[in-house]
Design a protein around this motif. Structure first.
Motif, PDB file in Angstrom:
ATOM      1  N   ALA A 170       0.840  -1.215   0.000  1.00  0.00           N
ATOM      2  CA  ALA A 170       0.000   0.000   0.000  1.00  0.00           C
ATOM      3  C   ALA A 170       0.871   1.261   0.000  1.00  0.00           C
ATOM      4  O   ALA A 170       0.545   2.250  -0.662  1.00  0.00           O
ATOM      5  N   ILE A 171       1.994   1.199   0.699  1.00  0.00           N
ATOM      6  CA  ILE A 171       2.906   2.355   0.712  1.00  0.00           C
ATOM      7  C   ILE A 171       3.503   2.550  -0.686  1.00  0.00           C
ATOM      8  O   ILE A 171       3.576   3.669  -1.201  1.00  0.00           O
ATOM      9  N   ALA A 172       3.889   1.425  -1.311  1.00  0.00           N
ATOM     10  CA  ALA A 172       4.453   1.511  -2.668  1.00  0.00           C
ATOM     11  C   ALA A 172       3.443   2.151  -3.623  1.00  0.00           C
ATOM     12  O   ALA A 172       3.795   2.941  -4.491  1.00  0.00           O
ATOM     13  N   ARG A 173       2.180   1.806  -3.443  1.00  0.00           N
ATOM     14  CA  ARG A 173       1.131   2.388  -4.300  1.00  0.00           C
ATOM     15  C   ARG A 173       1.119   3.913  -4.160  1.00  0.00           C
ATOM     16  O   ARG A 173       1.047   4.638  -5.146  1.00  0.00           O
ATOM     17  N   ALA A 174       1.218   4.386  -2.918  1.00  0.00           N
ATOM     18  CA  ALA A 174       1.194   5.844  -2.702  1.00  0.00           C
ATOM     19  C   ALA A 174       2.444   6.496  -3.267  1.00  0.00           C
ATOM     20  O   ALA A 174       2.421   7.640  -3.713  1.00  0.00           O
ATOM     21  N   MET A 175       3.569   5.726  -3.265  1.00  0.00           N
ATOM     22  CA  MET A 175       4.833   6.296  -3.719  1.00  0.00           C
ATOM     23  C   MET A 175       5.024   6.170  -5.241  1.00  0.00           C
ATOM     24  O   MET A 175       6.016   6.638  -5.785  1.00  0.00           O
ATOM     25  N   ALA A 176       4.072   5.515  -5.900  1.00  0.00           N
ATOM     26  CA  ALA A 176       4.213   5.320  -7.348  1.00  0.00           C
ATOM     27  C   ALA A 176       3.649   6.493  -8.130  1.00  0.00           C
ATOM     28  O   ALA A 176       3.573   6.465  -9.349  1.00  0.00           O
ATOM     29  N   ARG A 177       3.217   7.513  -7.426  1.00  0.00           N
ATOM     30  CA  ARG A 177       2.621   8.654  -8.140  1.00  0.00           C
ATOM     31  C   ARG A 177       3.170   9.947  -7.536  1.00  0.00           C
ATOM     32  O   ARG A 177       3.582   9.977  -6.379  1.00  0.00           O
ATOM     33  N   ASP A 178       3.155  11.014  -8.350  1.00  0.00           N
ATOM     34  CA  ASP A 178       3.722  12.277  -7.872  1.00  0.00           C
ATOM     35  C   ASP A 178       2.723  13.014  -6.981  1.00  0.00           C
ATOM     36  O   ASP A 178       2.102  13.994  -7.389  1.00  0.00           O
ATOM     37  N   ASN A 179       2.566  12.519  -5.777  1.00  0.00           N
ATOM     38  CA  ASN A 179       1.587  13.146  -4.882  1.00  0.00           C
ATOM     39  C   ASN A 179       2.146  14.402  -4.231  1.00  0.00           C
ATOM     40  O   ASN A 179       3.335  14.474  -3.930  1.00  0.00           O
ATOM     41  N   GLN A 180       1.241  15.350  -3.996  1.00  0.00           N
ATOM     42  CA  GLN A 180       1.684  16.552  -3.269  1.00  0.00           C
ATOM     43  C   GLN A 180       1.440  16.419  -1.777  1.00  0.00           C
ATOM     44  O   GLN A 180       1.971  17.173  -0.988  1.00  0.00           O
ATOM     45  N   LEU A 181       0.603  15.463  -1.456  1.00  0.00           N
ATOM     46  CA  LEU A 181       0.371  15.173  -0.036  1.00  0.00           C
ATOM     47  C   LEU A 181       0.369  13.660   0.137  1.00  0.00           C
ATOM     48  O   LEU A 181      -0.350  12.943  -0.574  1.00  0.00           O
ATOM     49  N   ILE A 182       1.205  13.193   1.066  1.00  0.00           N
ATOM     50  CA  ILE A 182       1.185  11.760   1.378  1.00  0.00           C
ATOM     51  C   ILE A 182       0.790  11.634   2.842  1.00  0.00           C
ATOM     52  O   ILE A 182       1.379  12.280   3.716  1.00  0.00           O
ATOM     53  N   ILE A 183      -0.237  10.819   3.071  1.00  0.00           N
ATOM     54  CA  ILE A 183      -0.694  10.628   4.452  1.00  0.00           C
ATOM     55  C   ILE A 183      -0.546   9.153   4.788  1.00  0.00           C
ATOM     56  O   ILE A 183      -1.016   8.291   4.034  1.00  0.00           O
ATOM     57  N   MET A 184       0.106   8.900   5.892  1.00  0.00           N
ATOM     58  CA  MET A 184       0.208   7.496   6.319  1.00  0.00           C
ATOM     59  C   MET A 184      -0.421   7.404   7.710  1.00  0.00           C
ATOM     60  O   MET A 184       0.153   7.867   8.701  1.00  0.00           O
ATOM     61  N   ASP A 185      -1.630   6.854   7.729  1.00  0.00           N
ATOM     62  CA  ASP A 185      -2.375   6.762   8.988  1.00  0.00           C
ATOM     63  C   ASP A 185      -2.076   5.403   9.625  1.00  0.00           C
ATOM     64  O   ASP A 185      -2.706   4.401   9.285  1.00  0.00           O
ATOM     65  N   GLU A 186      -1.118   5.397  10.516  1.00  0.00           N
ATOM     66  CA  GLU A 186      -0.647   4.163  11.169  1.00  0.00           C
ATOM     67  C   GLU A 186      -0.319   3.096  10.125  1.00  0.00           C
ATOM     68  O   GLU A 186      -0.532   1.908  10.334  1.00  0.00           O
ATOM     69  N   ALA A 187       0.196   3.565   8.995  1.00  0.00           N
ATOM     70  CA  ALA A 187       0.455   2.671   7.870  1.00  0.00           C
ATOM     71  C   ALA A 187       1.702   1.830   8.078  1.00  0.00           C
ATOM     72  O   ALA A 187       1.952   0.881   7.329  1.00  0.00           O
TER      73      ALA A 187
END
Ligand SMILES: Nc1ncnc2c1ncn2[C@@H]1O[C@H](COP(=O)(O)OP(=O)(O)OP(=O)(O)O)[C@@H](O)[C@H]1O
Length: 572
Positions: free
Chosen positions: A488-505
């Motif tokens: 799930a973290i890799a999924r968030a990191m596979a795109r140029d996001n301007q905000l990354i939120i990790m809720d107890e991830a």
């Protein structure tokens, strides 16, 4: 509710569903023509027999008989062809309608506010999506065409009856108000029973989903008997609800069948009297009763078919809630006018739910290039802050804005810039690679590979025989909790996001790996805001800035170096 308003409500309901029928109006017309042809074909044989007996055998030749028989075979073949086409068109139309309803429902459900999912059980949604929609197909669509044909037949025969004898027809029609009265009396009872059955079935769906989800708990507590007893109790409620419904349904059908069947008896009594008094011929009475008998079957179908419609209405009402205000599923692309997201500001934000303050006048500032820690005891309001950041909720007062310009909920394309990773499993039944580039987020394999490496997942994937093409189930299959979180973290990191939120991830990931992931995040997302919710003290020390939330207010805002970790309270 008054009868008139009930009918108005039904008409409004049908109008809403009519939009699903509209694209198939041509198919429906063709279907109707085929049904009329097929039914008309059924009327040919008796008339052909009459011609053979009265005409051909009396004054014709053998070749005339052969000609008529050939014509009859032709009619049979035509009827077979009609039946095949009817089946094909009906299947195409009804499946298409069901698919459109389900697609609209899914669009609507996916856009429901997050509170909807907190307060609605998955089984309820699933049951409406499948069983109610299927019920509309079986009880409404399949009924509709035959209902129309039966109605036309009844009208046609009624005209013939009127032509033969007006008085007898008036007597026959005296039964109609009784039929209507019976229908109206039974309909609410039937609907109420059907509603009860639907609710019991929903309970059953929820039961199944819950037990599958909690199978480890059931195993560890050895509560098989306890669960089976619960299942038996639900089943016994379903059986008794079905039996009660069957009693009402059978009473309804029998009363209607009796009323329809009693018609010819009245006619024999009244018509017979006329025959004795010489005002009617025997032939006319026989012809009249034959017509009346032809009326019997479609009348019974119409009256019994009404049960089906009333069941369909119950399902339509349940589906209706999901097809109102269908949102546009496409997210508008980002434009140059959209803010660049240098910072996100909470200005005196409060959020009240049912009169309770979940967040109370909080102000927070998040700037790009920094990692923020959101900490605080359970129930303090951290996830609520995240819901506001994601635009899932709106504040009751105050503003959550980007670059001090637009409010987050005014930016429909905001979700294209946002990577949210939560503690719970967030996998789909697909390969690891497709899970990482979910929804085409990361189009190139290189991007996905980089994200996998940054999420410290390469080592895991290298050991799998099929590498990143390994299929995983929605529950993650044989993957460990930490491995699932890293996908799930890799999924968030596979795109140029301007905000990354990790809720107890990273709750299930060991500290060393978590540290490496944070380093990769810091390296790759220099121009983004990173917010991490965590209960782990070691992790908190890796942040640039910490917001400690307590009872919906900000208790501490500052660098981790000056935060007194020893003072952190344990609250339940
Ligand atoms: N829809 C809602 N209706 C009523 N109360 C709610 C709702 N959503 C959240 N709350 C309440 O708001 C409070 C804050 O919830 P929130 O989920 O934000 O806490 P949290 O800090 O994320 O907790 P945790 O660390 O346990 O996840 C809790 O008391 C919760 O019960």
């Amino acid at each position: 509710m008054k009868k008139d308003s009930i009918w108005k409500e039904y008409m409004a309901l049908f109008r809403k569903f009519n939009k699903y029928l509209k694209p198939y109006h041509r198919h429906q017309l063709l279907l109707l023509l085929l049904l009329i042809t097929s039914s008309a074909g059924a009327l040919v044989t008796p008339y052909a027999l009459k011609i053979i007996i009265d005409g051909v055998f009396q004054k014709g030749q053998y070749s005339d008989l052969v000609q008529i028989l050939f014509m009859l075979v032709g009619v049979y073949i035509l009827r077979i062809a009609c039946t095949i086409f009817i089946e094909i068109i009906y299947t195409k139309v009804s499946s298409g309608i069901i698919a459109s309803i389900q697609q609209d429902m899914v669009k609507c459900i996916m856009h429901k506010p997050i509170d909807f999912f907190r307060t609605t059980q998955s089984g309820d949604i699933l049951y409406t999506l499948q069983s109610d929609v299927n019920n509309i197909q079986t009880s409404f669509l399949s009924n509709l065409v035959s209902y129309l044909i039966d109605l036309l037949t009844v009208i046609g025969i009624t005209i013939m009856l009127l032509v033969l004898n007006v008085n007898l027809t008036v007597i026959s029609l005296l039964l109609v108000p009784l039929i209507v009265f019976t229908l109206r009396a039974f309909t609410p009872l039937l609907q109420e029973r059907f509603k009860k059955i639907q609710l019991e079935n929903e309970r059953l769906s929820n039961f199944f989903i819950e037990k599958i989800r909690n199978n480890r708990l059931i195993k560890s507590y050895n509560t098989y008997t306890h669960e089976l007893n619960k299942l038996r109790s639900i089943h016994s409620s379903i059986v008794s609800a079905n039996v009660r419904s069957a009693i009402i349904s059978a009473s309804n059908s029998s009363t209607l069948t009796f009323l329809v069947a009693i018609g010819p008896i009245f006619i024999l009594a009244y018509g017979g009297k006329n025959v004795f008094s010489g005002t009617m011929t025997i032939g006319a009475l026989i012809a009249y009763i034959q017509y009346l008998n032809k009326l019997y079957s479609p009348m019974v179908n119409i009256t019994n078919g009404y049960n089906g419609f009333s069941k369909a209405i119950v399902s339509m009402k349940r589906v209706e809630a999901y097809i109102e205000a269908i949102p546009d599923a496409t997210t508008p692309p980002l434009t140059t006018q959209d803010p660049a997201c240098e910072n996100i500001c909470f200005e005196q934000v409060s959020l009240h739910i049912n009169g309770t303050a979940i967040l109370d006048n909080i102000s927070l500032q998040f700037e790009k290039g920094k990692i923020y820690g959101l900490i605080g005891p359970s129930g303090s309001g951290k996830s609520t802050i995240i819901n506001l950041l994601c635009g899932f909720m709106q504040p009751t007062s105050g503003k959550v804005s980007i670059d001090n310009e637009k409010s987050i909920h005014q930016l429909p394309g905001w979700h294209n810039r946002l990577g949210l990773v939560e503690r719970e499993n967030q996998l789909f039944h697909d390969s690891i690679l497709e899970n990482v580039r979910y929804g085409g987020v990361a189009n190139s394999e290189e991007k996905a590979a980089m994200a996998i490496a940054s999420a410290q997942l390469s080592g895991v994937i290298d050991k799998l025989p099929e590498g990143w093409h390994t299929m995983v189930t929605d529950t993650g299959g044989t993957l460990s909790d930490g491995q699932k979180q890293r996908i799930a973290i890799a999924r968030a990191m596979a795109r140029d996001n301007q905000l990354i939120i990790m809720d107890e991830a990273t709750a299930s990931i060991e500290s060393l790996l978590e540290k490496k992931i944070l380093e990769a995040l810091r390296e790759q997302y220099k121009d983004s805001i990173i917010i991490i919710v965590t209960h782990r003290m070691e992790s908190m020390q890796l942040m640039d800035y910490i917001y400690e939330i307590e009872e919906g207010t900000v208790k501490y805002a500052g660098q981790p170096a000056s935060f007194n970790f020893k003072k952190m309270t344990v609250t339940t």
